[in-house]
Design a protein around this motif. Structure first.
Motif, short mmCIF file in Angstrom:
data_model
loop_
_atom_site.label_atom_id
_atom_site.label_comp_id
_atom_site.label_asym_id
_atom_site.label_seq_id
_atom_site.Cartn_x
_atom_site.Cartn_y
_atom_site.Cartn_z
N VAL A 1 -34.58 -37.06 -2.35
CA VAL A 1 -33.63 -36.85 -1.26
C VAL A 1 -33.44 -35.36 -1.01
CG1 VAL A 1 -31.20 -37.07 -0.59
CG2 VAL A 1 -32.41 -39.04 -1.55
N LYS A 2 -33.32 -34.58 -2.08
CA LYS A 2 -33.15 -33.13 -1.93
C LYS A 2 -34.39 -32.49 -1.31
CE LYS A 2 -29.87 -32.57 -5.74
NZ LYS A 2 -29.65 -32.01 -7.09
N GLU A 3 -35.56 -32.99 -1.67
CA GLU A 3 -36.80 -32.45 -1.09
C GLU A 3 -36.90 -32.78 0.39
OE1 GLU A 3 -38.88 -30.44 -2.21
OE2 GLU A 3 -39.21 -30.65 -4.35
N PHE A 4 -36.51 -34.00 0.77
CA PHE A 4 -36.49 -34.38 2.19
C PHE A 4 -35.61 -33.41 2.98
CE2 PHE A 4 -33.43 -36.67 5.00
CZ PHE A 4 -34.24 -36.80 6.12
N LEU A 5 -34.42 -33.14 2.48
CA LEU A 5 -33.51 -32.25 3.19
C LEU A 5 -34.01 -30.81 3.18
CD1 LEU A 5 -30.20 -33.82 1.85
CD2 LEU A 5 -31.10 -34.01 4.18
N ALA A 6 -34.66 -30.40 2.09
CA ALA A 6 -35.18 -29.04 2.00
C ALA A 6 -36.35 -28.81 2.96
CB ALA A 6 -35.62 -28.74 0.57
N SER A 7 -36.98 -29.88 3.46
CA SER A 7 -38.13 -29.74 4.35
C SER A 7 -37.76 -29.59 5.81
CB SER A 7 -39.05 -30.97 4.20
OG SER A 7 -38.50 -32.12 4.85
N ILE A 8 -36.46 -29.64 6.14
CA ILE A 8 -36.01 -29.57 7.53
C ILE A 8 -36.35 -28.22 8.15
CG2 ILE A 8 -33.98 -29.57 9.04
CD1 ILE A 8 -32.65 -31.48 6.99
N LYS A 9 -36.92 -28.25 9.35
CA LYS A 9 -37.13 -27.06 10.17
C LYS A 9 -36.48 -27.29 11.53
CE LYS A 9 -41.54 -25.61 8.09
NZ LYS A 9 -42.98 -25.30 8.37
N LEU A 10 -35.91 -26.23 12.10
CA LEU A 10 -35.20 -26.36 13.37
C LEU A 10 -35.70 -25.33 14.37
CD1 LEU A 10 -31.56 -26.68 11.93
CD2 LEU A 10 -33.10 -28.55 12.60
N GLY A 11 -35.55 -25.67 15.68
CA GLY A 11 -35.86 -24.70 16.73
C GLY A 11 -37.11 -25.04 17.51
N ASP A 12 -37.55 -24.08 18.33
CA ASP A 12 -38.67 -24.29 19.25
C ASP A 12 -40.04 -24.22 18.59
OD1 ASP A 12 -36.98 -24.58 21.46
OD2 ASP A 12 -36.87 -22.42 21.77
N GLU A 13 -40.14 -23.58 17.44
CA GLU A 13 -41.45 -23.33 16.84
C GLU A 13 -41.86 -24.38 15.81
OE1 GLU A 13 -43.30 -20.97 18.08
OE2 GLU A 13 -41.66 -20.46 19.43
N VAL A 14 -41.21 -25.52 15.81
CA VAL A 14 -41.53 -26.55 14.81
C VAL A 14 -42.86 -27.22 15.13
CG1 VAL A 14 -39.13 -27.01 14.24
CG2 VAL A 14 -40.21 -28.29 16.09
N ASP A 15 -43.54 -27.70 14.10
CA ASP A 15 -44.81 -28.39 14.29
C ASP A 15 -44.77 -29.72 13.55
OD1 ASP A 15 -44.76 -27.55 11.71
OD2 ASP A 15 -46.66 -26.48 11.75
N GLY A 16 -45.85 -30.51 13.71
CA GLY A 16 -45.93 -31.80 13.04
C GLY A 16 -46.41 -32.88 13.97
N ILE A 17 -46.41 -34.11 13.49
CA ILE A 17 -46.83 -35.27 14.27
C ILE A 17 -45.70 -35.65 15.22
CG2 ILE A 17 -47.61 -37.66 14.17
CD1 ILE A 17 -48.48 -37.06 11.25
N LYS A 18 -46.00 -35.73 16.50
CA LYS A 18 -44.97 -36.03 17.48
C LYS A 18 -44.45 -37.45 17.31
CE LYS A 18 -44.00 -35.99 22.45
NZ LYS A 18 -44.57 -35.77 23.82
N ILE A 19 -43.13 -37.61 17.29
CA ILE A 19 -42.52 -38.94 17.14
C ILE A 19 -42.44 -39.60 18.51
CG2 ILE A 19 -40.49 -40.21 16.38
CD1 ILE A 19 -39.79 -37.81 14.61
N SER A 20 -42.88 -40.84 18.59
CA SER A 20 -42.78 -41.61 19.82
C SER A 20 -41.78 -42.74 19.63
CB SER A 20 -44.15 -42.19 20.20
OG SER A 20 -44.66 -43.00 19.17
N GLY A 21 -41.36 -43.38 20.72
CA GLY A 21 -40.41 -44.47 20.65
C GLY A 21 -41.00 -45.69 20.00
#
Length: 290
Positions: A164-184
């Motif tokens: 759980v701590k690792e999940f929260l530590a992985s958070i990135k915020l703002g315009d420059e974030v990357d990753g797999i785009k989440i769809s509905g």
């Protein structure tokens, strides 16, 4: 001679495991490392975070305390009896502060103020609250950015605290974030069981995160309608309110407003035999003109 020394240094580095390796992520003395199968998922311009599987996403229109409408996007997935939830709210003018956002949420779900911890992620302020006993753990983090308000939550067995701590530590915020785009869509199912349990049949009851209040309709106000709408619903293992039954309704659209508010409830599902399950709940919405 120089070539011999360079070769000798290279052999030492390889023997110590430094060459060609990135440092592993870990927490505390035990160094519990983050699962390598996890992937980074993103909502562009808002956030990105590591998750064990593609999250389901739903969107709805919710009302702020001041009555102003905003779009809310809700993401959820789970692994090994830990449920990960992310909720992103638009923040229209007049913009809410972090403290106002938390206070609005706290009016619906009481976070323990004694666990408050100040955070900063990518220059954006945040706060963390938690609740833990011998068997379970819930951690919630709030953030405010230039565009939106965000709430990240994880809940599961107490032994899952490092992940759980690792999940929260992985958070990135703002315009420059990357990753797999989440769809509905529904994402990865949390459980294959279709059973629905009563409150006395589960080990841990469903825990509310937010419970929006319904709005009065103009016709109901004009006609002085007051009373209580009673709904019987299922707090599903997928994190959604389903199977809504009206036990007692009111005219002029108030029943419909209560149903709409019920669908916007966010919660941590109930637990039985160490797994998340669906649970029957009764909801009452008191419409009072005073």
């Amino acid at each position: 001679m120089k070539q011999i020394l360079l070769l000798f240094c290279a052999l030492i580095l390889m023997a110590t495991g430094i060459v060609g390796q990135e440092p592993e992520r870990g927490i505390g003395p035990a160094q519990v490392h983050f699962p390598l199968a996890w992937r980074r998922y993103t909502m562009k311009g808002e956030f990105s975070v590591l998750l064990p599987s593609p999250p389901g996403m739903t969107a709805s229109t919710v009302s702020r305390k001041d009555g102003k409408n905003r779009i809310s996007r809700y993401f959820t997935t789970s692994l090994d009896d830990v449920v990960y939830n992310i909720e992103v709210f638009e923040n229209p003018e007049p913009r809410q502060s972090l403290e106002e956002f938390i206070a609005e949420s706290n009016a619906r779900f009481r976070y323990d103020p004694a666990t408050e911890r100040n955070l900063t992620v990518d220059g954006f302020p945040g706060k963390e609250y938690s609740a833990q006993d011998k068997t379970s753990l819930t951690v919630v983090q709030f953030f405010v950015t230039e565009k939106c308000l965000l709430r990240f939550a994880a809940s599961g067995p107490a032994a899952a605290a490092p992940v759980v701590k690792e999940f929260l530590a992985s958070i990135k915020l703002g315009d420059e974030v990357d990753g797999i785009k989440i769809s509905g869509g529904p994402g990865t199912p949390l459980d294959t069981s279709n059973s629905i349990f009563m409150g006395k049949e589960v080990e841990v009851k469903a825990s509310l995160l937010t419970r929006p209040e319904p709005s009065y309709t103009k016709n109901a106000r004009h006609n002085g309608i007051e009373g209580i709408v009673v709904l019987r619903v299922v707090f599903s293992k997928t994190g959604r309110v389903e199977n809504i039954e009206v036990r007692s309704g009111l005219p002029y659209g108030l029943t419909e407003q209560a149903i709409k508010a019920a669908k916007e409830i966010r919660f941590i599902p109930a637990m039985k035999d160490g797994k998340y399950v669906s649970m029957w709940m009764q909801l009452e919405y008191d419409f009072n003109l005073k």
